[in-house]
Write an enzyme that holds these catalytic residues in place. Sequence first.
Site, PDB file in Angstrom:
ATOM      1  N   GLU A   1       8.980 -15.966 -18.272  1.00 43.85           N
ATOM      2  CA  GLU A   1       8.730 -14.532 -18.130  1.00 43.85           C
ATOM      3  C   GLU A   1       7.632 -14.081 -19.100  1.00 43.85           C
ATOM      4  O   GLU A   1       6.773 -13.260 -18.741  1.00 43.85           O
ATOM      5  CB  GLU A   1      10.042 -13.759 -18.348  1.00 43.85           C
ATOM      6  CG  GLU A   1       9.935 -12.252 -18.369  1.00 43.85           C
ATOM      7  CD  GLU A   1       9.334 -11.629 -17.113  1.00 43.85           C
ATOM      8  OE1 GLU A   1       9.180 -12.317 -16.095  1.00 43.85           O
ATOM      9  OE2 GLU A   1       8.989 -10.438 -17.176  1.00 43.85           O
TER      10      GLU A   1
ATOM     11  N   LYS B   1       4.179 -12.384 -17.850  1.00 46.42           N
ATOM     12  CA  LYS B   1       3.750 -11.074 -18.359  1.00 46.42           C
ATOM     13  C   LYS B   1       2.336 -11.159 -18.925  1.00 46.42           C
ATOM     14  O   LYS B   1       1.488 -10.341 -18.634  1.00 46.42           O
ATOM     15  CB  LYS B   1       4.736 -10.679 -19.461  1.00 46.42           C
ATOM     16  CG  LYS B   1       5.089  -9.278 -19.648  1.00 46.42           C
ATOM     17  CD  LYS B   1       6.143  -8.682 -18.764  1.00 46.42           C
ATOM     18  CE  LYS B   1       5.871  -8.838 -17.312  1.00 46.42           C
ATOM     19  NZ  LYS B   1       6.972  -8.648 -16.449  1.00 46.42           N
TER      20      LYS B   1
ATOM     21  N   GLU C   1      -0.374 -11.869 -16.100  1.00 48.96           N
ATOM     22  CA  GLU C   1      -0.632 -10.807 -15.120  1.00 48.96           C
ATOM     23  C   GLU C   1      -1.342  -9.614 -15.752  1.00 48.96           C
ATOM     24  O   GLU C   1      -2.092  -8.910 -15.082  1.00 48.96           O
ATOM     25  CB  GLU C   1       0.642 -10.384 -14.372  1.00 48.96           C
ATOM     26  CG  GLU C   1       1.710  -9.706 -15.174  1.00 48.96           C
ATOM     27  CD  GLU C   1       2.966  -9.373 -14.358  1.00 48.96           C
ATOM     28  OE1 GLU C   1       2.874  -9.139 -13.157  1.00 48.96           O
ATOM     29  OE2 GLU C   1       4.058  -9.354 -14.968  1.00 48.96           O
TER      30      GLU C   1
ATOM     31  N   HIS D   1       5.996 -34.551 -21.250  1.00 53.29           N
ATOM     32  CA  HIS D   1       5.751 -35.000 -19.873  1.00 53.29           C
ATOM     33  C   HIS D   1       4.514 -34.345 -19.272  1.00 53.29           C
ATOM     34  O   HIS D   1       4.390 -34.272 -18.050  1.00 53.29           O
ATOM     35  CB  HIS D   1       6.982 -34.725 -19.007  1.00 53.29           C
ATOM     36  CG  HIS D   1       8.212 -35.415 -19.506  1.00 53.29           C
ATOM     37  ND1 HIS D   1       8.335 -36.789 -19.532  1.00 53.29           N
ATOM     38  CD2 HIS D   1       9.341 -34.914 -20.065  1.00 53.29           C
ATOM     39  CE1 HIS D   1       9.508 -37.109 -20.044  1.00 53.29           C
ATOM     40  NE2 HIS D   1      10.136 -35.992 -20.382  1.00 53.29           N
TER      41      HIS D   1
ATOM     42  N   ASN E   1       0.814   0.310   6.597  1.00 54.00           N
ATOM     43  CA  ASN E   1       1.280  -0.677   5.617  1.00 54.00           C
ATOM     44  C   ASN E   1       1.811  -1.874   6.380  1.00 54.00           C
ATOM     45  O   ASN E   1       2.486  -1.696   7.398  1.00 54.00           O
ATOM     46  CB  ASN E   1       2.453  -0.119   4.800  1.00 54.00           C
ATOM     47  CG  ASN E   1       1.999   0.773   3.676  1.00 54.00           C
ATOM     48  OD1 ASN E   1       0.810   0.993   3.511  1.00 54.00           O
ATOM     49  ND2 ASN E   1       2.957   1.286   2.926  1.00 54.00           N
ATOM     50  N   GLY E   2       1.574  -3.067   5.863  1.00 55.23           N
ATOM     51  CA  GLY E   2       2.104  -4.260   6.527  1.00 55.23           C
ATOM     52  C   GLY E   2       0.968  -5.132   7.029  1.00 55.23           C
ATOM     53  O   GLY E   2      -0.203  -4.919   6.688  1.00 55.23           O
TER      54      GLY E   2
ATOM     55  N   CYS F   1       0.861  -1.167   0.000  1.00 59.42           N
ATOM     56  CA  CYS F   1       0.000   0.000   0.000  1.00 59.42           C
ATOM     57  C   CYS F   1       0.907   1.228   0.000  1.00 59.42           C
ATOM     58  O   CYS F   1       2.091   1.136   0.277  1.00 59.42           O
ATOM     59  CB  CYS F   1      -0.868   0.018   1.245  1.00 59.42           C
ATOM     60  SG  CYS F   1      -1.682  -1.545   1.559  1.00 59.42           S
TER      61      CYS F   1
ATOM     62  N   ARG G   1       1.468   1.238  -6.176  1.00 66.55           N
ATOM     63  CA  ARG G   1       1.716   0.307  -5.059  1.00 66.55           C
ATOM     64  C   ARG G   1       0.449  -0.384  -4.584  1.00 66.55           C
ATOM     65  O   ARG G   1       0.513  -1.345  -3.811  1.00 66.55           O
ATOM     66  CB  ARG G   1       2.327   1.078  -3.875  1.00 66.55           C
ATOM     67  CG  ARG G   1       3.705   1.599  -4.155  1.00 66.55           C
ATOM     68  CD  ARG G   1       4.170   2.437  -2.994  1.00 66.55           C
ATOM     69  NE  ARG G   1       4.435   1.603  -1.831  1.00 66.55           N
ATOM     70  CZ  ARG G   1       5.643   1.275  -1.414  1.00 66.55           C
ATOM     71  NH1 ARG G   1       6.691   1.711  -2.059  1.00 66.55           N
ATOM     72  NH2 ARG G   1       5.811   0.533  -0.352  1.00 66.55           N
TER      73      ARG G   1
ATOM     74  N   LYS H   1       2.827  -3.188  -7.322  1.00 68.69           N
ATOM     75  CA  LYS H   1       4.195  -3.104  -7.817  1.00 68.69           C
ATOM     76  C   LYS H   1       5.203  -3.550  -6.779  1.00 68.69           C
ATOM     77  O   LYS H   1       6.150  -4.259  -7.071  1.00 68.69           O
ATOM     78  CB  LYS H   1       4.467  -1.646  -8.214  1.00 68.69           C
ATOM     79  CG  LYS H   1       5.853  -1.377  -8.749  1.00 68.69           C
ATOM     80  CD  LYS H   1       5.990  -1.939 -10.123  1.00 68.69           C
ATOM     81  CE  LYS H   1       7.357  -1.759 -10.708  1.00 68.69           C
ATOM     82  NZ  LYS H   1       7.567  -2.713 -11.827  1.00 68.69           N
TER      83      LYS H   1
ATOM     84  N   TRP I   1      -3.887  -1.859  -0.962  1.00 69.34           N
ATOM     85  CA  TRP I   1      -3.896  -3.155  -1.642  1.00 69.34           C
ATOM     86  C   TRP I   1      -4.332  -4.140  -0.559  1.00 69.34           C
ATOM     87  O   TRP I   1      -3.607  -4.403   0.378  1.00 69.34           O
ATOM     88  CB  TRP I   1      -2.501  -3.498  -2.166  1.00 69.34           C
ATOM     89  CG  TRP I   1      -2.440  -4.761  -2.954  1.00 69.34           C
ATOM     90  CD1 TRP I   1      -2.681  -4.918  -4.287  1.00 69.34           C
ATOM     91  CD2 TRP I   1      -2.087  -6.059  -2.453  1.00 69.34           C
ATOM     92  NE1 TRP I   1      -2.510  -6.241  -4.645  1.00 69.34           N
ATOM     93  CE2 TRP I   1      -2.150  -6.956  -3.550  1.00 69.34           C
ATOM     94  CE3 TRP I   1      -1.732  -6.555  -1.196  1.00 69.34           C
ATOM     95  CZ2 TRP I   1      -1.864  -8.312  -3.425  1.00 69.34           C
ATOM     96  CZ3 TRP I   1      -1.449  -7.916  -1.077  1.00 69.34           C
ATOM     97  CH2 TRP I   1      -1.524  -8.766  -2.183  1.00 69.34           C
TER      98      TRP I   1
HETATM   99  C1  G6P Z   1       5.606  -7.793  -7.765  1.00 73.07           C
HETATM  100  C2  G6P Z   1       5.665  -7.024  -9.072  1.00 73.07           C
HETATM  101  C3  G6P Z   1       6.552  -7.757 -10.074  1.00 73.07           C
HETATM  102  C4  G6P Z   1       7.927  -8.004  -9.469  1.00 73.07           C
HETATM  103  C5  G6P Z   1       7.850  -8.720  -8.113  1.00 73.07           C
HETATM  104  C6  G6P Z   1       9.184  -8.717  -7.410  1.00 73.07           C
HETATM  105  O1  G6P Z   1       4.958  -8.989  -7.951  1.00 73.07           O
HETATM  106  O2  G6P Z   1       4.367  -6.873  -9.596  1.00 73.07           O
HETATM  107  O3  G6P Z   1       6.679  -6.988 -11.239  1.00 73.07           O
HETATM  108  O4  G6P Z   1       8.684  -8.785 -10.350  1.00 73.07           O
HETATM  109  O5  G6P Z   1       6.932  -8.032  -7.260  1.00 73.07           O
HETATM  110  O6  G6P Z   1       9.519  -7.394  -7.111  1.00 73.07           O
HETATM  111  P1  G6P Z   1      10.982  -6.865  -6.950  1.00 73.07           P
HETATM  112  O7  G6P Z   1      10.820  -5.410  -6.661  1.00 73.07           O
HETATM  113  O8  G6P Z   1      11.581  -7.604  -5.797  1.00 73.07           O
HETATM  114  O9  G6P Z   1      11.716  -7.125  -8.220  1.00 73.07           O
END
Ligand code: G6P
Length: 618
Positions: free
Chosen positions: A492, A496, A499, A515, A103-104, A2, A27, A613, A79
């Site tokens: 990856e 992408k 998400e 498999h 936050n937390g 958050c 965030r 994020k 969040w």
């Molecule tokens: C969240 C973000 C991702 C990111 C991950 C790890 O899930 O949405 O984009 O890869 O956190 O974050 P970091 O800041 O540790 O790379």
Amino acid sequence: MCGIVGVVSSTPCKTRLIDGLERLEYRGYDSAGVAILQPGVSGEIAKSVGAPRVLREQMVTLESETLENGTVGIGHTRWATHGGVTDKNAHPHQVGRITLVHNGVIENYVELKALLAEKHSESAGSIPHVFSSQTDSEVLSAFLNYLVSEEGFDMDTALQSLPSHIHGTYGLVVIDSEKPEEIWVARSGSPMIIGLGDESNYVASDALALNPYTENFIYLDEGEFAMLAPKSFQVFDAEGNAISKRVEKLPYVSENDGHNGYSSFMAKEIAEQPAVIGRLIRAHLSPSGLKDGSELVALRQKMLGAENIHIIACGTSFNAGLVAKYYFEKYLNIPTSVEIASEFRYRDVAIPPKTVFICVSQSGETADTLAALRKANEAGYQATISLCNVATSSMVRESQGSLMLQAGVEVGVASTKAFTTQLTAFLLLAFALSECEATKKLLLESLFRLPADCESVLNISDEIKDRAAPLFQESQSCLFLGRGEQAPIALEGALKLKELSYIHAEAYAAGELKHGPLALIDDVIPVVINAPGGALTEKLAANVEEVNARGGRFLVFSAPGVDVHSDNQVDIKMPELSLVTAAITYAIPLQMLSYHVTVLRGQNVDKPRNLAKSVTVE
Ligand code: G6P
């Protein structure tokens, strides 16, 4: 996770509060709220489900004198962790004298609630608080209110005592209605910073929120707390001693303020990749090799004689670690393992001698990765190193060495430029550690052409939009396959796509096809393959045949002259690129694919549902 902003000022604070929340929106963006006070006169709370923009509009309709002209305020963009996305669960939470944003996660909130009920039943005449939200944060407000109103604690002693009552994490900003001209901030497991201005002081969970108002920041360390008034402030250590802290300068960067003519942050951040990768490379390498002032010189010293490397990360950064395993074993012959941070932090770990620990993180604040780093710092690794994009982050502060990604602020929730700069940073590290002249020459040449290679890949964006994205318009599910370094790039690519577009996407090393995933193949599910050429092309072509024989359909990104033919495929030709950096350059079309599919399906590329994020809760 958050976002938090607080302002204590002698002039109206509303605009700074809401603008700050909007800058932190990435965030968390399911709901937002503010509490604004005119000290000695009035106080009011406004909350709304949705992004801070919705709150801003709602506040206009409220026509409140206090919200318009109040000079002390705290705000939060949420969040959800405890309790659904509702106005009631949005912060700030007010109980008695206490109004707070948090936050937390307070893990023992049920016990705290029971303790409060017990205290009330023991105390004649005391009226128990009726909780109106499902949040742990409201319990924290009630507990702090109990400490100041019934135990007679001052705010400093109340905040100092919190760690002995609380299991969990908090970044906290609190107003006590009996002292409305000051705000209090505390940090335990969730970052908080103080911004110092003229006639105004600020607090936030991220300097980005405050950067237009001040360039002077104080970073609270674990356990510290502080009091802020318009013209004064005081920081305390965990024992409650008043301490002085270093004020750090963070120049204002206007490019962080918007998407500069692009339709979204993601579009901007994809397009920035050639420039930021070039900047990172030039910071460390000259055409003749490593530059003298490079951070890599110190890192090479720390890693000297390393016999193993253990990489820890979450999300996209974890996928970058998986690619690094290919790099380190190929170019350095150092056995490398890669692990999800949330697993590493809670398991018994056997550490071979001479092992270097590397954590990878865009934000440097991801709770699980930070906890893993803290465990590693205690565990006797040869060195702990962070690859990170935020120089002032907890990970950079707490690791024994660090390599900055220099990607600039990344706002899009789905990581793009941080990922490709992570891979570039790993190649730079491989270059710095290599003792082999031929390897160094190969890496140097490939790195210097990498920005131009990335630029040439951006040119196929329209083709991806027109020929590839429509394949996914109605898809429920799809599969990404790859071999070698392209196996983690397939992971990856799938991450992408899922998400952002909410299409179910899985990824496999192509050799694993038979498999399990082969059972999914029909003539509907798109199968995405990167075919950059090189030694594994024939093996990949054989996997394509296996899918083709079962009527599968493909989207293939292939190098000029590379043909992995099937009966039903869209083949998009990539430019001529270095094979050494193909993990980086072939990640870009997959980013662009997710971007175009998401736009086509009418969804938000910067703020996918349910995600945030910076994940500062575990
Ligand atoms: C969240 C973000 C991702 C990111 C991950 C790890 O899930 O949405 O984009 O890869 O956190 O974050 P970091 O800041 O540790 O790379």
